[in-house]
Design an enzyme around this catalytic site. Structure first.
Site, PDB file in Angstrom:
ATOM      1  N   CYS A  68       0.656  19.183   3.124  1.00  0.00           N
ATOM      2  CA  CYS A  68       2.117  19.177   3.261  1.00  0.00           C
ATOM      3  C   CYS A  68       2.647  20.527   2.817  1.00  0.00           C
ATOM      4  O   CYS A  68       1.880  21.463   2.601  1.00  0.00           O
ATOM      5  CB  CYS A  68       2.739  18.038   2.460  1.00  0.00           C
ATOM      6  SG  CYS A  68       2.620  18.238   0.669  1.00  0.00           S
ATOM      7  N   ALA A  69       3.939  20.653   2.664  1.00  0.00           N
ATOM      8  CA  ALA A  69       4.536  21.954   2.356  1.00  0.00           C
ATOM      9  C   ALA A  69       4.232  22.405   0.930  1.00  0.00           C
ATOM     10  O   ALA A  69       3.831  23.549   0.702  1.00  0.00           O
ATOM     11  CB  ALA A  69       6.042  21.915   2.581  1.00  0.00           C
TER      12      ALA A  69
END
Length: 370
Positions: A68-69
């Protein structure tokens, strides 16, 4: 799994599976690249009620790396996969950590002792260099992760005396000035790119020779405009050509990051088709960026002989000048994220905090003509 561990898998061309839980547009714009990676992109918000509906899309014979980020969402999804009986790990620090990881590779030895090292920012495509000779070091095109360079110099027990930027960067924030200040060294910048900077620097001019170490390893500056009006290449030890963002392994530099593509495309052609043609073809080209993961050598480095690029790089083999102009100006990718703010930061006009700098750099590099 750390970014360094993932980088080793990419360089070794290991086969692995990534479940990327970022939004579809973020995934499409920029992801972990690798020759033997399989992907599944399912946005995190679609998994809030569980992972049961995607289990049949995931392999059962290998681990799944959830990405994910920043990290938080991937931990949550990896835990759900583990509860469902699947082997799963998450990328520590998320894509932000991937963007900042530097892999250090020795490129080669110098004639009278010493070596040249390449720092591969594998998630961003940036390439930096350290030239080491007789207890001294010069750094070229450093990224903002300055501790990596300072720590490596300490490991080698060398003193950083000179720090150089081939041009005023627009896709990433330079760490050159900060390193020079930390070690009380000299910071070099092409003067034609430095007309608006707010700090002192030593001008990099054509034919200027910078000596590293007592063994007289020369870094000779060659004025090579086209990517920017001040772009400067370096020949190190008569063996290595640090081409900045003028020439890449699979492409050539874009001339439009200051909005002057039509003005600078002629300079780009002059550099590539005239100045570079006068150089020795056995020079090993070391660019400031790579565009695609296939440009990495087996050891993770990025390099190729100049003569090979003259033969194989399409951007060096367009005889008609008008065709060249059309190819360059008609195939420009989107501008880098926040490139104007990055330019202003590298000029010293603004001083964003560390988190803002991270956000400014998120995404792939876009310094080449497609």
């Amino acid at each position: 799994m750390t970014a360094g561990e993932v980088a080793k898998k990419v360089i070794n061309k290991d086969s692995f599976f990534i479940l990327d839980v970022r939004n579809e547009d973020a995934f499409a714009d920029w992801k972990i690249e690798g020759e033997n990676i399989q992907y599944l992109n399912i946005p995190y918000f679609e998994l809030l009620d569980g992972v049961e509906e995607i289990l049949d899309q995931l392999p059962t014979d290998q681990d799944v790396l959830v990405v994910c980020a920043k990290e938080g969402s991937s931990i949550f999804v990896a835990e759900m996969l583990a509860e469902a009986g699947r082997k799963a790990s998450y990328l520590q620090g998320g894509m932000k950590a991937w963007s900042e990881h530097l892999e250090t590779v020795k490129v080669g030895d110098l004639k009278d002792g010493g070596a040249i090292y390449q720092f591969v920012r594998i998630g961003k495509g940036c390439l930096s260099y350290m030239v080491v000779s007789n207890g001294e070091a010069a750094i070229v095109d450093a990224t903002r992760m300055t501790d990596v360079f300072l720590d490596f110099a300490n490991q080698l027990d060398v003193k950083i005396t000179n720090v150089l930027d081939t041009h005023l960067h627009a896709d990433h924030i330079s760490g050159g000035r900060q390193i020079a200040e930390a070690v009380n060294g000299t910071y070099w910048l092409p003067p034609k790119d430095a007309t608006e900077v707010t700090f002192d620097y030593e001008p990099l001019e054509d034919g200027r020779v910078i000596t590293v170490g007592t063994s007289k390893i020369d870094i000779q500056a060659i004025y090579s405009p086209g990517h920017t009006i001040g772009s400067t290449s370096f020949i190190v030890d008569d063996a290595y050509l640090l081409s900045g963002d003028i020439l890449f392994i699979d492409s050539i530099g874009r001339p439009d990051l200051a909005g002057l593509a039509e003005d600078w495309v002629g300079d780009l052609r002059e550099t590539l088709y005239s100045r570079y043609r006068q150089l020795a073809e056995d020079l090993l080209v070391l660019p400031a960026h790579f565009m695609i993961i296939e440009e990495l050598n087996d050891d993770g480095s990025v390099s190729e002989k100049l003569g090979t690029l003259f033969a194989k790089n399409h951007g060096l083999n367009i005889e008609d000048e008008q065709e060249f102009r059309q190819m360059v100006t008609g195939n420009l990718p989107p501008q880098p994220n926040a490139y104007q703010e990055i330019r202003q930061t590298n000029m010293g006009k603004i001083t964003p905090d560390e988190e803002t700098q991270r956000e400014m750099e998120i995404g792939p590099n876009r310094c080449a003509v497609r």
